[in-house]
Write a protein that holds these residues in place. Structure first.
Motif, PDB file in Angstrom:
ATOM      1  N   LEU A 217       0.831  -1.210   0.000  1.00 28.39           N
ATOM      2  CA  LEU A 217       0.000   0.000   0.000  1.00 28.39           C
ATOM      3  C   LEU A 217       0.862   1.254   0.000  1.00 28.39           C
ATOM      4  N   ALA A 218       1.992   1.202   0.710  1.00 31.30           N
ATOM      5  CA  ALA A 218       2.906   2.338   0.700  1.00 31.30           C
ATOM      6  C   ALA A 218       3.403   2.624  -0.713  1.00 31.30           C
ATOM      7  N   ARG A 219       3.741   1.569  -1.459  1.00 32.55           N
ATOM      8  CA  ARG A 219       4.199   1.753  -2.838  1.00 32.55           C
ATOM      9  C   ARG A 219       3.101   2.392  -3.696  1.00 32.55           C
ATOM     10  N   LEU A 220       1.883   1.905  -3.531  1.00 32.04           N
ATOM     11  CA  LEU A 220       0.785   2.404  -4.346  1.00 32.04           C
ATOM     12  C   LEU A 220       0.435   3.851  -4.006  1.00 32.04           C
ATOM     13  N   LEU A 221       0.585   4.226  -2.751  1.00 40.84           N
ATOM     14  CA  LEU A 221       0.305   5.604  -2.354  1.00 40.84           C
ATOM     15  C   LEU A 221       1.256   6.584  -3.028  1.00 40.84           C
ATOM     16  N   ARG A 222       2.451   6.129  -3.335  1.00 38.22           N
ATOM     17  CA  ARG A 222       3.373   7.013  -4.051  1.00 38.22           C
ATOM     18  C   ARG A 222       2.854   7.285  -5.463  1.00 38.22           C
ATOM     19  N   GLN A 223       2.197   6.281  -6.057  1.00 40.04           N
ATOM     20  CA  GLN A 223       1.664   6.444  -7.405  1.00 40.04           C
ATOM     21  C   GLN A 223       0.334   7.187  -7.424  1.00 40.04           C
ATOM     22  N   GLN A 224      -0.447   7.034  -6.370  1.00 42.79           N
ATOM     23  CA  GLN A 224      -1.762   7.660  -6.309  1.00 42.79           C
ATOM     24  C   GLN A 224      -1.892   8.405  -4.983  1.00 42.79           C
ATOM     25  N   PRO A 225      -1.354   9.600  -4.898  1.00 40.88           N
ATOM     26  CA  PRO A 225      -1.345  10.354  -3.641  1.00 40.88           C
ATOM     27  C   PRO A 225      -2.772  10.588  -3.125  1.00 40.88           C
ATOM     28  N   PRO A 226      -2.955  10.489  -1.830  1.00 41.56           N
ATOM     29  CA  PRO A 226      -4.298  10.596  -1.252  1.00 41.56           C
ATOM     30  C   PRO A 226      -4.733  12.030  -1.004  1.00 41.56           C
ATOM     31  N   ARG A 227      -6.046  12.213  -0.885  1.00 45.76           N
ATOM     32  CA  ARG A 227      -6.620  13.503  -0.519  1.00 45.76           C
ATOM     33  C   ARG A 227      -6.528  13.721   0.991  1.00 45.76           C
ATOM     34  N   HIS A 228      -6.800  12.664   1.751  1.00 47.34           N
ATOM     35  CA  HIS A 228      -6.643  12.700   3.198  1.00 47.34           C
ATOM     36  C   HIS A 228      -5.259  12.156   3.545  1.00 47.34           C
ATOM     37  N   SER A 229      -4.765  12.498   4.705  1.00 43.63           N
ATOM     38  CA  SER A 229      -3.474  11.961   5.127  1.00 43.63           C
ATOM     39  C   SER A 229      -3.625  10.492   5.512  1.00 43.63           C
ATOM     40  N   VAL A 230      -2.601   9.729   5.203  1.00 47.81           N
ATOM     41  CA  VAL A 230      -2.591   8.295   5.504  1.00 47.81           C
ATOM     42  C   VAL A 230      -1.363   7.980   6.347  1.00 47.81           C
ATOM     43  N   MET A 231      -1.585   7.250   7.420  1.00 48.73           N
ATOM     44  CA  MET A 231      -0.506   6.780   8.277  1.00 48.73           C
ATOM     45  C   MET A 231      -0.505   5.252   8.247  1.00 48.73           C
ATOM     46  N   LEU A 232       0.627   4.669   7.886  1.00 42.57           N
ATOM     47  CA  LEU A 232       0.784   3.223   7.888  1.00 42.57           C
ATOM     48  C   LEU A 232       1.599   2.831   9.118  1.00 42.57           C
ATOM     49  N   VAL A 233       1.071   1.906   9.903  1.00 37.14           N
ATOM     50  CA  VAL A 233       1.696   1.543  11.171  1.00 37.14           C
ATOM     51  C   VAL A 233       1.860   0.031  11.248  1.00 37.14           C
ATOM     52  N   ALA A 234       3.106  -0.426  11.287  1.00 39.26           N
ATOM     53  CA  ALA A 234       3.402  -1.828  11.539  1.00 39.26           C
ATOM     54  C   ALA A 234       3.582  -1.997  13.041  1.00 39.26           C
ATOM     55  N   LEU A 235       2.677  -2.720  13.660  1.00 40.51           N
ATOM     56  CA  LEU A 235       2.600  -2.814  15.117  1.00 40.51           C
ATOM     57  C   LEU A 235       3.338  -4.035  15.643  1.00 40.51           C
ATOM     58  N   ASP A 236       3.940  -3.860  16.782  1.00 42.47           N
ATOM     59  CA  ASP A 236       4.677  -4.926  17.462  1.00 42.47           C
ATOM     60  C   ASP A 236       3.819  -5.467  18.614  1.00 42.47           C
ATOM     61  N   GLY A 237       4.121  -6.678  19.057  1.00 41.07           N
ATOM     62  CA  GLY A 237       3.550  -7.192  20.297  1.00 41.07           C
ATOM     63  C   GLY A 237       2.080  -7.557  20.248  1.00 41.07           C
ATOM     64  N   GLU A 238       1.511  -7.772  19.070  1.00 48.76           N
ATOM     65  CA  GLU A 238       0.094  -8.149  19.006  1.00 48.76           C
ATOM     66  C   GLU A 238      -0.142  -9.505  19.644  1.00 48.76           C
ATOM     67  N   GLU A 239       0.749 -10.437  19.349  1.00 54.00           N
ATOM     68  CA  GLU A 239       0.555 -11.798  19.856  1.00 54.00           C
ATOM     69  C   GLU A 239       0.686 -11.867  21.379  1.00 54.00           C
ATOM     70  N   ALA A 240       1.327 -10.873  21.960  1.00 56.54           N
ATOM     71  CA  ALA A 240       1.475 -10.823  23.414  1.00 56.54           C
ATOM     72  C   ALA A 240       0.324 -10.092  24.086  1.00 56.54           C
ATOM     73  N   GLY A 241      -0.670  -9.646  23.290  1.00 55.92           N
ATOM     74  CA  GLY A 241      -1.820  -8.974  23.881  1.00 55.92           C
ATOM     75  C   GLY A 241      -2.058  -7.567  23.362  1.00 55.92           C
TER      76      GLY A 241
END
Length: 318
Positions: free
Chosen positions: A141-165
């Motif tokens: 999605l990050a790659r595609l956003l470079r090709q098609q810039p959004p009207r609203h701001s987009v934040m991409l977050v890769a989260l840690d520790g999901e499996e721990a709760g």
């Protein structure tokens, strides 16, 4: 370059070894090849199951950060990494942004957890579907956003520790880099590659019913059957997914969400959850659905999905 809304406007109308993601010519469509290339790296044995607070998790972190940077995302002023400590373990969320061209103060936050179960009993739990698939989708999605810039701001977050709760998600909303009331929607991707029964579940429209017509209007991807469910408030336990992945932390603070996921399969939380078991074509269609959903929300002039309900944070997807 065309704005992000082009694809969907017609139907909407209302520290160790550090791998580097391969750089290819950009496309305005989701690429199965790029997705699978990233999944194979993230789910390789040398990532050691991407355990929370473990060296394999650090290697995955570095890969994702590099992928965000190469895709053209911008880091926060504080950098790509938002560290946190939970249960005495140091974790790290990775954050990249694209500022919107028309509504930069309204945010769509797309999340996926990059950690998994690590090494247990000498066996590597590679977690290709859970959740290298969602993490690779973030990079795509990050790659595609470079090709098609959004009207609203987009934040991409890769989260840690999901499996721990849901630890990374909890930390993110507790110390968010932007006002929570500026987040239009959280799109969470957790297990999006193994539609062994052909079903991609869409969770959250009971809590935020204004989302239903938006998702229903998305283009249908071949072989990907969209179903709405696993969000009935009257249902408890493993058949209600609202509080069982990272979207729960956002929902608990009143941030609307939509959660894309698949049913549990025979390799769920087993060392056999490997990249070779993924149907790349189906996976591409699932991620294309998420990309179209992002575009549909971005194409709205003033997206409003908030409802009166909140949620409570519990555990992870059983």
């Amino acid at each position: 370059m065309r704005p992000l809304i082009t694809m969907v406007a017609a139907v909407l109308l209302v520290a160790g070894c550090v791998h580097a993601p391969a750089v290819q010519a950009q496309s305005t469509e989701v690429s199965a090849e790029r997705l699978m290339a990233d999944v194979r790296v993230l789910a390789a044995d040398d990532m050691e199951g991407r355990g929370f607070g473990q060296p394999g998790g650090d290697r995955a972190r570095d890969y994702v950060r590099s992928g965000f940077e190469q895709a053209g995302l911008t880091p926060l002023d504080s950098g790509w990494i938002r560290p946190f400590t939970a249960r005495g373990v140091a974790g790290e969320n990775i954050v990249g942004v694209v500022r919107g061209s028309e509504a930069p103060d309204q945010w769509i936050v797309v999340t996926a957890h990059y950690d998994h179960e690590g090494v247990q009993g000498g066996q590597v739990f590679n977690g290709a579907d859970d959740n290298a698939s969602g993490t690779a989708a973030l990079i795509e999605l990050a790659r595609l956003l470079r090709q098609q810039p959004p009207r609203h701001s987009v934040m991409l977050v890769a989260l840690d520790g999901e499996e721990a709760g849901l630890l990374g998600a909890r930390a993110f909303v507790a110390d968010t880099p932007l006002p929570l009331d500026s987040i239009v929607l959280n799109i969470n991707l957790d297990m999006v590659s193994r539609g062994d029964n052909g079903i991609l579940w869409v969770v959250g429209t009971r809590q935020y019913p204004a989302l239903l017509p938006v998702i229903e209007a998305l283009p249908q991807q071949p072989g990907v059957e969209r179903r709405f469910g696993y969000d009935d408030p009257a249902v408890r336990g493993r058949n209600n997914w609202v509080n069982l992945s990272d979207q729960a932390a956002f929902h608990a603070r009143g941030v609307p969400f939509v959660f894309f996921s698949v049913d549990d399969h025979a390799d769920y939380h087993r060392p056999t959850d490997d990249a070779g078991r993924i149907d790349a074509s189906w996976y591409r269609g699932a991620v294309q659905t998420a990309w179209d959903a992002l575009g549909a929300i971005d194409g709205m002039d003033n997206p409003q999905f908030r409802s009166s309900g909140g949620g409570r944070v519990t555990g992870t997807k059983p």
